[in-house]
Enzyme design. Structure first.
Site, PDB file in Angstrom:
ATOM      1  N   LYS A 169       3.324  -6.984 -32.702  1.00  0.00           N
ATOM      2  CA  LYS A 169       3.351  -8.094 -31.761  1.00  0.00           C
ATOM      3  C   LYS A 169       4.206  -9.204 -32.372  1.00  0.00           C
ATOM      4  O   LYS A 169       4.185  -9.446 -33.565  1.00  0.00           O
ATOM      5  CB  LYS A 169       1.949  -8.630 -31.472  1.00  0.00           C
ATOM      6  CG  LYS A 169       1.053  -7.627 -30.775  1.00  0.00           C
ATOM      7  CD  LYS A 169      -0.359  -8.137 -30.657  1.00  0.00           C
ATOM      8  CE  LYS A 169      -0.472  -9.291 -29.689  1.00  0.00           C
ATOM      9  NZ  LYS A 169      -0.209  -8.897 -28.298  1.00  0.00           N
TER      10      LYS A 169
ATOM     11  N   ASP B 165       0.398  -3.432 -37.381  1.00  0.00           N
ATOM     12  CA  ASP B 165       1.243  -4.450 -36.765  1.00  0.00           C
ATOM     13  C   ASP B 165       2.527  -4.622 -37.584  1.00  0.00           C
ATOM     14  O   ASP B 165       2.709  -4.004 -38.625  1.00  0.00           O
ATOM     15  CB  ASP B 165       0.489  -5.767 -36.573  1.00  0.00           C
ATOM     16  CG  ASP B 165       0.083  -6.435 -37.872  1.00  0.00           C
ATOM     17  OD1 ASP B 165       0.773  -6.239 -38.887  1.00  0.00           O
ATOM     18  OD2 ASP B 165      -0.930  -7.161 -37.870  1.00  0.00           O
TER      19      ASP B 165
ATOM     20  N   MET C 240       2.884 -19.115 -37.782  1.00  0.00           N
ATOM     21  CA  MET C 240       3.777 -19.010 -36.619  1.00  0.00           C
ATOM     22  C   MET C 240       4.225 -20.386 -36.140  1.00  0.00           C
ATOM     23  O   MET C 240       4.258 -20.671 -34.947  1.00  0.00           O
ATOM     24  CB  MET C 240       3.071 -18.241 -35.484  1.00  0.00           C
ATOM     25  CG  MET C 240       2.686 -16.814 -35.866  1.00  0.00           C
ATOM     26  SD  MET C 240       1.552 -16.031 -34.719  1.00  0.00           S
ATOM     27  CE  MET C 240      -0.034 -16.677 -35.292  1.00  0.00           C
TER      28      MET C 240
END
Length: 459
Positions: free
Chosen positions: A267, A245, A380
């Site tokens: 992602k 990732d 996040m």
């Protein structure tokens, strides 16, 4: 090359050690791994040596070594800790024609004992001609990290099957043993020696049929290659295909072997990214073709790593897999600010959540998070900062309560921003666009950690 490296057969041969203190104990720890007959000469011996003698692992002679003790021995060690006494041992050994090593005396020794990585029967010896013992220890640590502890047992199992593989030509034989020692054998050995032997039988029965694919779902940690686990590093080196990732640092990808296929399947919460279904299909396709696949995820794959989606796809395709955990960013961020995630009297519980996840919180969950002493790591959470602040203030959180923003945790570009809940959205304006940011709610950096961070940033 002053010292020529050899491996000396010590089976049933006498090795003599003069000395009974810590220096002798250190040498004996290594010598006890051999099949030599050990005799230790010391008027007063350390309790560890006496214990070994009582267990029958060596003979302890309660006096100094004499000339008549040495003839017929394979090696002699002077390990008394006294220069004059060791010099006497050296003179006696040379008079009898027996090689001698005087500990920490290169010029007085006929041979040196290298640093050794022991994966019996695999043995790696490292020497620096006595010039840099610290360097030898460093190399030893790196080689130990490369060679799994199970390698010795796996080698002994393979040794019993060697004759049954000799009929294969050179290339096929190398391919067979490569697959066993580095792919199928270690996986089978996790279930015990019998399982490893059964795996060899299956490989022999299958002949030259295509290798079975396997997927390792591996945590790459927060970014610093030195925080990668030893197992993760080994699996990277063994992989045919690495699917990673976007949070996996280039320094970690450099540890994959040169021949491996490296595929970025990143992602992003609010930008262009691979669909999870496409990543699942990619993993399955390579494993079904017989490849050993490492699915490399930043942090720990069991923490916000879409682990279940990928496991379900593998199980549906009948592909075997294993999970190797990593250090999650919350742990790295807490280490960076010098704080524990839980502390007696402050908080007995700790939350790990994402900014998006918090948007669906029920009222009681917000109240729990807003109460005094509550702490949380918010992944996040940068784009949701204003929303988080509003909901927490609405439920009674202290506007001046501490929040630490950790950008690029564990990397050389790591930054700490100490702020308050009220000022959080403003503080986040100073972060680097696209960089991973973790919010530590309820935690402020220690002064020393903040000062160190400021110093590094200034450099």
């Amino acid at each position: 090359m002053r010292h020529y490296p050899v491996f000396l057969d010590l089976r049933d041969r006498a090795v003599l050690v003069a000395g009974g203190g810590e220096i002798a104990v250190s040498k004996l720890r290594l010598l006890l791994k051999t099949e030599a007959r050990l005799r230790v000469f010391a008027a007063a011996a350390d309790v560890t040596i006496r214990t070994w003698a009582a267990e029958g692992r060596l003979d302890l002679v309660g006096r100094d070594i004499d000339a008549g003790d040495i003839p017929g021995a394979a090696l002699v060690y002077g390990a008394t800790g006294d220069d004059a006494a060791d010099a006497r041992v050296g003179a006696l050994a040379r008079a009898a024609g027996v090689p001698v090593n005087l500990v920490d005396n290169l010029e007085g020794s006929d041979f040196i004992t290298p640093a050794i990585v022991d994966r019996d029967p695999v043995t790696v010896a490292i020497g620096t001609e006595g010039a840099a013992p610290v360097l030898a220890r460093k190399i030893k640590a790196e080689v130990e990290a490369m060679l799994p502890a199970s390698l010795g047992l796996l080698t002994r199992i393979g040794q019993r099957f060697r004759a049954r593989v000799e009929h294969l030509d050179g290339k096929a034989r190398r391919s067979f043993w490569t697959r066993f020692y580095f792919l199928r054998g270690p996986r089978a050995l996790a279930d015990g020696p019998a399982a490893a032997e059964a795996e060899l039988e299956r490989m022999l029965a299958a002949g030259e049929q295509a290798a079975e694919g396997f997927v390792h779902i591996v945590g790459a940690g927060p970014g610093d290659p030195e925080l990668l686990t030893l197992k993760a590093r080994r699996l990277l080196h063994e992989a045919d295909v690495v699917i990673h990732d976007r949070l996996v640092s280039p320094g970690i990808l450099d540890l994959a072997r040169r021949e491996a296929t490296i595929i970025a399947a990143g992602k992003s919460g609010y930008g262009p990214s691979w669909k999870q279904e496409a990543i699942n299909e990619l993993i399955v396709r390579h494993a079904a073709a017989g490849a050993t696949v490492v699915r490399l995820k930043g942090g720990d794959p069991v923490v916000f790593g879409r682990l279940d989606d990928e496991i379900e796809a593998l199980e549906a395709a009948g592909i075997r897999y294993a999970i190797t955990p990593g250090i999650t960013s919350a742990s790295a961020a807490a280490a960076a600010i010098g704080q524990s995630l839980t502390r007696r009297g402050r908080n007995s519980a700790f939350r790990i959540l994402t900014g998006r996840e918090a948007e669906g919180f029920a009222e009681h969950e917000w109240r729990e998070l807003a109460r005094p002493g509550a702490t949380a790591a918010i992944y996040m959470g940068a784009r949701a900062a204003a929303f988080l602040r509003g909901r927490l203030l609405m439920h009674g959180a202290d506007a001046d309560g501490p929040v630490t923003v950790v950008e690029n945790a564990s990397l050389p570009t790591q930054r700490l921003i100490a702020t308050t809940l009220l000022d959080l959205p403003t503080a986040l304006e100073d972060t680097t666009p696209g960089a991973p940011v973790l919010l530590l709610f309820g935690l402020a950096p220690r002064a020393a950690a903040l000062a160190l961070a400021d110093m590094k940033e200034a450099l």
